[in-house]
Structures are given as structure tokens and as C-alpha cells.
Enzyme design. Structure first.
Site, short mmCIF file in Angstrom:
data_model
loop_
_atom_site.label_atom_id
_atom_site.label_comp_id
_atom_site.label_asym_id
_atom_site.label_seq_id
_atom_site.Cartn_x
_atom_site.Cartn_y
_atom_site.Cartn_z
N GLN A 109 0.84 -1.20 0.00
CA GLN A 109 0.00 0.00 0.00
C GLN A 109 0.87 1.25 0.00
OE1 GLN A 109 -3.46 -0.03 2.62
NE2 GLN A 109 -2.79 1.88 3.51
N SER A 112 1.20 6.42 2.62
CA SER A 112 1.89 7.39 3.49
C SER A 112 3.12 7.98 2.81
CB SER A 112 2.36 6.71 4.77
OG SER A 112 1.29 6.11 5.42
N GLU A 227 -9.20 -1.32 5.98
CA GLU A 227 -7.93 -1.55 6.69
C GLU A 227 -8.18 -1.65 8.20
OE1 GLU A 227 -5.04 1.56 6.03
OE2 GLU A 227 -3.43 0.33 6.84
N GLU A 360 -4.86 8.51 18.12
CA GLU A 360 -5.42 9.87 18.26
C GLU A 360 -6.44 10.13 17.14
OE1 GLU A 360 -2.19 9.19 18.25
OE2 GLU A 360 -1.55 9.70 20.27
#
Ligand code: FAD
Length: 390
Positions: A109, A112, A227, A360
Site C-alpha cells: 500500500q 503514506s 484496513e 489519536e
């Protein structure tokens, strides 16, 4: 359901498992529609209900049938396959799903980037159209299993003049393209399970685009939701995985026990069982369609629990728990956590609260989409991406 189990039995009678070549055998399972039973006929499924899958999987497991390649499942199965099924053309579905399922082709993937993780929509990798192809340049990071992957799901910016969520498109990238450079990143465990990936002049045919040009964010959202469910709510037996490992040590090594640890083990055992049952309900709920924000809650709990359980495991092992058995640099082919020692598991689980969305960010999603609390203020959604400060 009974019909499906009968179909599995018939398949097993016609395709003996003993001595079978796993890829060929899994290919036959795919062709029989018993891979993902809720997928359409001809694409590994029978158009059955998603909730029937578990009974089929259990029947194959009980028969000791070949299981999919352990390097392939997480990204290929959990993220690429549902995205291709939802947004792919017929040709793409025919080309990619079968070898993905048999494990012949591993997926990674490419989302990022050094400047785009939690705020993925700010990503800077560019894809510029050149006739029937796209030319891609940029840098990706933390790419799990890129070193063994044949294909990658990739989000790239195709129009910098639009606001950040609108100028993105979603592609399938060929990892054997000469412009793809995969470099290992060594993790706290000593292993390099993930990589940096540099993309220089990589050519992607337009036929490998998933979804419309400029609609990459919508496609990526499907991947990200799947995911979280894949990581946080995977199928498990009672006492499977990490809680199973620590409970086993507790039973087999009475000399390590202390009363305080007993209390903690019991609490964590109950939490693990609650997560397992919640995950089961979530999977059954998926029969109705795309995963919802509940997947984020499961993934958050999974990360918190894994870190608490592996912390307890290290403490239980006392001095032995502090000895780290093997710090050689390796590039693993699968995510084999269960067979590793307590120290490895403790260090590896630190990544659980980052990978697949940080804790978070998942709390933000729960606050916003489940609890309906006021949204986080956002000042950058309507500004062209090229004008955003970076
Ligand atoms: C083991 C592992 C495997 C991975 N595999 C892959 C992979 O295969 N492919 C891939 O594309 N990526 C992968 N990743 C990357 C992962 O998805 C990102 O690391 C993650 O999304 C966080 O992005 P970041 O590292 O850029 O952190 P940042 O976004 O820079 O965040 C830094 C910190 O700030 C917090 N933060 C940021 N924004 C907010 C906010 N709005 N509110 C509150 N807190 C905030 C974050 O939670 C975090 O604690 C992997 C990561 C790990 C650890």
C-alpha cells in the site's frame, strides 16, 4: 449455509488437500466460488451473503486445507481486494483478484509519505497524464512488504490546483517498473518489515486507474475503512493470538505467577474476549455493506489491548523477558508474531497504535462520527493544494 458447507465437502472430495500444490489448490477454490463467497460468480465468489464466509473458512480449516500465502493476506486481502471489487473495471477484477487470492502476487500500500500520514490528503506524489499512461514521481514511506510485493495500491495527486481531497487519483502500480526503488527501513524490533519507496518516472497505464480521475479520495476511504476492520477485527478463536500466548505461559510456568499479575491477566483476558465478540458482531454487520466508523473503535481497542497484553507478558517473564533473542537485520516475508518471544512482541506492538491510523486519529473519528461531537476545526479544505503551506 448448509448448502455452502455441502459445496465445501464436495469440493474437498474432488480436490484432495494432501500433497496439493497450495497455489493450484487455492486457484481451484477461487474458481469454484469458495474463496470469498460474497464476491460475484467468476470472481472467487457465489454472490452469497458475507456472513456465510466464516462457516466456509471453518470447514476448510477443519479439513487442513491449504491456506492463502501468509505474506499476501493483510494488504491484498483486506484492502486491495475489497477496493478492486468496488471500484475496479471488469478487466481489472479479472486480472488482479485470482493471483491476489492464491498468493502468487503480493500487494503493498503506497499511501503514506514523509509529509502525509494522518493527514493523507496532503500527499505530494504527482501523477501526470501522458497519452494512455500516467507518469508518477514522489516518495512513499512505511510501505509494509514492498520488498516482496508485485503490485501496489497507490494514491497520487493529479491536479494540484484543486483542494487537497479533490485533486487525487487512485492507481494500481507495478512494483517491477524500473522507476520503483524499494529501500528497507529497520524497525525497533530489528526487522525491516517496511520500506521507503522512491518513484521516479514510473509509468502506469490509465487502464490501471481505480475510479474516476480526481476521485481518489473516495476510493482511498474504502481502503482505509477496510484496513481498520482487517487490522482490528480479524477472525479469531477464543484465546487466540497474544492473549493466548500469555495465558499459556501462565498455565505452564506457575513459578512465574504473582497475585498482582493474576488480577491484570484476568482483566485483559476479559477485555480480549469482549473485543473478539465485538469484532464478530462487526463482521456480521458488514453483510450490509461497507464498514462504518465502528471499525475505528475495534482498531483502537486492538492496539491498546495488544500493548497492555505484551507489557504483561514481558513482566511475567521477569529477567527472561528483558533478554532479546535475535537482533539481526531481516526482511520478513510474513507477519509472524505469535512464534516470536515476548520481547519481540512487546516491541512490535508499539506500532499497532500508529499503523492503519493512529489512536489519536481514531479517537477523533469516534468523537465525530459515532458520538456526533463537534468536528475538529479545519481551515484547509477549500484552498487549492498548491497554495497550502508545507
Ligand atoms: C508498522 C507500520 C506499518 C505501516 N504500513 C504502512 C503501509 O503499508 N502503507 C502505508 O501507506 N503506510 C503504512 N504505515 C504508515 C501509517 O499509516 C502512518 O504512520 C500513520 O498514518 C501516521 O502518520 P504519520 O506517521 O505521518 O504521523 P503524523 O500524521 O505526523 O502524526 C504524528 C502524531 O500526531 C498525531 N496527530 C496528527 N494529526 C492529529 C490530529 N488532527 N488530532 C490529534 N492528533 C493528531 C498523530 O496521531 C501522531 O501521534 C505504517 C506504519 C507502521 C507503524
Amino acid at each position: 449455509m448448509t448448502d455452502l458447507v455441502a459445496k465445501v465437502e464436495q469440493f474437498l472430495a474432488e480436490h484432495p488437500t494432501a500433497g496439493a500444490d497450495p497455489v493450484e489448490w487455492l486457484g481451484a477454490r477461487f474458481d469454484a466460488g469458495l474463496a470469498w463467497v460474497h464476491f460475484p460468480v467468476g470472481l472467487g465468489g457465489l454472490g452469497a451473503s458475507r456472513s456465510a464466509q466464516q462457516a466456509v473458512d471453518e470447514a476448510f480449516l477443519a479439513a487442513n486445507a491449504p491456506q492463502p500465502n501468509p505474506a499476501a493476506p493483510v494488504i491484498g486481502y483486506g484492502m486491495a481486494a475489497p477496493t478492486i471489487l468496488k471500484f475496479g473495471t471488469d478487466e481489472q477484477k479479472q486480472r488482479f483478484l485470482r493471483p491476489l487470492y492464491t498468493g502468487e502476487e503480493v500487494w503493498c500500500q503506497l499511501f503514506s509519505e514523509p509529509g502525509a500520514g494522518s493527514d493523507l490528503a496532503t500527499l505530494a506524489t504527482r501523477a501526470v497524464r501522458d497519452g494512455d499512461e500516467w507518469i508518477v514521481d514522489g516518495q512513499k514511506v512505511w510501505t509494509t512488504m514492498a520488498h516482496v510485493a508485485r503490485w501496489a495500491i497507490l494514491v497520487a495527486r493529479t491536479d494540484p490546483s484543486l483542494p487537497k481531497h479533490q485533486g487525487l487519483s487512485y492507481f494500481v502500480c507495478d512494483m517491477t517498473d524500473p522507476g520503483v526503488d524499494v529501500r528497507p527501513l529497520r524497525q525497533i524490533t530489528g526487522e525491516a518489515e517496511f520500506n521507503e519507496v522512491f518513484l521516479s518516472g514510473v509509468r502506469i497505464p490509465d487502464a490501471h486507474r481505480l475510479g474516476a480521475v480526481g476521485e481518489g479520495w473516495k476510493v482511498a476511504t474504502t481502503t482505509l475503512m477496510n484496513e481498520r476492520v482487517t487490522i482490528g477485527a480479524h477472525a479469531a478463536e477464543r484465546e487466540d493470538g497474544l492473549i493466548g500466548a500469555v495465558a499459556k505461559t501462565w498455565r505452564e510456568r506457575p513459578e512465574l505467577r504473582t497475585p498482582g499479575l493474576h488480577d491484570r491477566l484476568l482483566r485483559l483476558w476479559v477485555d480480549a474476549e469482549a473485543l473478539r465478540l465485538t469484532a464478530e458482531r462487526l463482521r456480521q454487520g458488514l453483510a450490509a455493506g461497507q464498514p462504518g466508523p465502528e471499525g475505528s473503535a475495534a482498531k483502537l481497542t486492538f492496539a491498546t489491548l495488544n500493548q497492555a497484553v505484551t507489557g504483561l507478558d514481558v513482566e511475567l517473564h521477569g529477567e527472561e523477558g528483558l533478554a532479546y533473542s535475535d537482533w539481526t537485520m531481516r526482511r520478513p516475508k510474513d507477519a509472524d508474531w505469535a512464534s516470536r518471544d515476548a520481547g519481540f512482541r512487546y516491541l512490535r506492538m508499539k506500532g499497532n497504535s500508529i499503523e492503519g491510523g493512529t489512536s489519536e486519529i481514531l479517537r477523533n473519528i469516534i468523537a465525530d462520527r459515532i458520538l456526533q461531537l463537534p468536528k475538529e476545526p479545519r481551515s484547509d479544505v477549500d484552498i487549492p493544494w498548491k497554495d497550502l503551506p508545507r
